[in-house]
Design an enzyme around this catalytic site. Structure first.
Site: not given
Length: 316
Positions: A128, A289-291, A263
Site C-alpha cells: 500500500q 479512500g487511500h487507506f 483517494d
C-alpha cells in the site's frame, strides 16, 4: 435467602461467563516484536501459524504496520502474516538523516534483510502506498520469493498520480523554495486528514484518531527532516516505473488490486493500469479512500482470502 431476581441475575451471569469462555478471538495469535536489522531496531507485527503461507504487509505514508491491524485477525487463522515498520516510521528506530540514508533503495534493503533474518523464503507481497516502491524493489531483487502480489492504492504507473502531485513535483525541482508548500500539501494536519477521508461521501465512517495519531507521529522530533528527505527521493520511484512494469509484463505474477476510489492522491487509472501489464489481474474498485481498510475492511478481507485460497489451490 436469595430472591428470585438475584438468582436469575446470578444464573445469567454464569451463562454469560460460559459463553465468553467458549469464544476464540482471532486476535489470539497476534504478537509484537522488534529485531535488529543492519543496526536499526525494526518493529513488526506477526500473526497466524508459523508454518502457514506468508503474507508480507508493507505499509504506506505516514502510517506504519498499525494500518494493517484491522486485517490481521481476519487472516490469522490460515496465514502467517508479517507487517514491519520501516526505519523512521511507527515503532522502529528513527535515526537522523545524518546517520541513516533515507532513500527507498535503503528502505528496501533493510526490509529485504528483515525477510532474510526471519527466514521468509516465499511470500505474497501486500503493498500500500510507500509499500509499492519498497515491495517492487524486493520483487526485482528476489523474484523467486514472490508468490503473488496484492496492491492497495500503490502506484506503478504515471497515470495513477493525481493533481496533488503537481506541487510535489515542484518540490523535487526546487526543494529549498518549495518546502513550505510541500508541508501544506503533504504533511500538514489537514493533508493528513484528507489522505484518509478523500472524497468519500461518508466521512462519518472514519475514525478521527487515525489522522490525529498520524499528525502526532509527524510532529515527533526529527520527523520533518526524515520525511522530507525520504520524499525528495520519491522521484526515483517514478523513474523506476518502466522497470517495475517490465517485471510485471515478463513475470505475470498472480495479481489482486483492491483500490479505494476516494483517494485524493492516487487515481483509479492507477488501479486499472495493472491489468494492462498483467491481463489476468483481478481489479476491484472500492467505495473507500487511500487507506481503504478504514472503510472497507470486511470487503478487502473477503477479496484477499478468496485470492489467497485460489493461489493455494493452484499450488496444490
Amino acid at each position: 435467602m436469595p430472591t428470585r431476581i438475584a438468582m436469575s441475575a446470578a444464573l445469567a451471569g454464569l451463562a454469560m461467563q460460559a459463553s465468553a469462555s467458549d469464544l476464540q478471538s482471532s486476535r489470539r495469535s497476534i504478537s509484537y516484536h522488534a529485531v535488529d536489522i543492519l543496526g536499526v531496531n525494526i518493529f513488526y507485527r506477526e500473526a497466524g501459524p508459523a508454518d502457514a503461507p506468508v503474507v508480507l504487509l508493507l505499509h504506506g505514508f505516514p502510517s506504519s504496520s498499525r494500518m494493517w491491524e484491522p486485517l490481521l485477525p481476519l487472516l490469522a487463522d490460515k496465514y502467517h502474516v508479517i507487517a514491519p515498520d520501516y526505519p523512521g516510521f511507527g515503532n522502529s528506530s528513527a535515526p537522523a538523516p545524518s546517520s541513516f540514508e533515507y532513500t527507498f533503495d535503503n528502505l528496501a534493503r533493510v526490509t529485504n534483510e528483515f525477510t532474510t533474518k526471519l527466514g521468509l523464503a516465499h511470500y505474497v507481497l501486500f503493498m500500500q502506498d510507500y509499500g509499492g516502491p519498497v515491495g517492487f524493489r524486493l520483487a526485482l531483487a528476489h523474484p523467486e520469493r514472490v508468490r503473488a502480489i496484492i496492491v492497495q492504492n500503490a502506484v506503478a504507473h504515471e497515470q495513477g498520480l493525481g493533481p496533488l502531485w503537481e506541487a510535489r513535483r515542484k518540490f523535487w525541482a526546487d526543494p529549498a523554495h518549495e518546502l513550505d508548500k510541500l508541508k501544506a500539501n503533504f504533511t500538514s494536519f489537514e493533508a493528513t486528514r484528507q489522505r484518509h477521508v478523500g472524497t468519500s461521501p461518508h466521512p462519518e465512517r472514519y475514525d478521527p484518531d487515525l489522522w490525529v495519531d498520524e499528525a502526532a507521529f509527524l510532529s515527533r522530533p526529527g520527523q520533518a527532516d526524515i520525511q522530507t528527505t525520504l520524499f525528495l527521493d520519491y522521484r526515483t520511484n517514478l523513474a523506476s516505473y518502466p522497470l517495475w512494469q517490465k517485471w510485471l509484463r515478463e513475470a505475470q505474477p498472480r495479481t489482486l488490486v483492491v483500490w479505494g476510489k476516494y483517494d485524493p492522491s492516487f487515481t483509479v487509472a492507477g488501479a486499472t493500469a495493472y491489468a494492462d501489464d498483467v491481463p489476468g489481474a483481478e481489479v476491484h474498485i472500492l467505495d473507500a479512500g487511500h487507506f481503504a481498510l478504514d472503510e472497507a475492511t470486511d470487503e478487502i478481507a473477503t477479496l484477499v482470502r478468496g485470492f489467497l485460497a485460489r493461489l493455494d489451490q493452484r499450488k496444490e
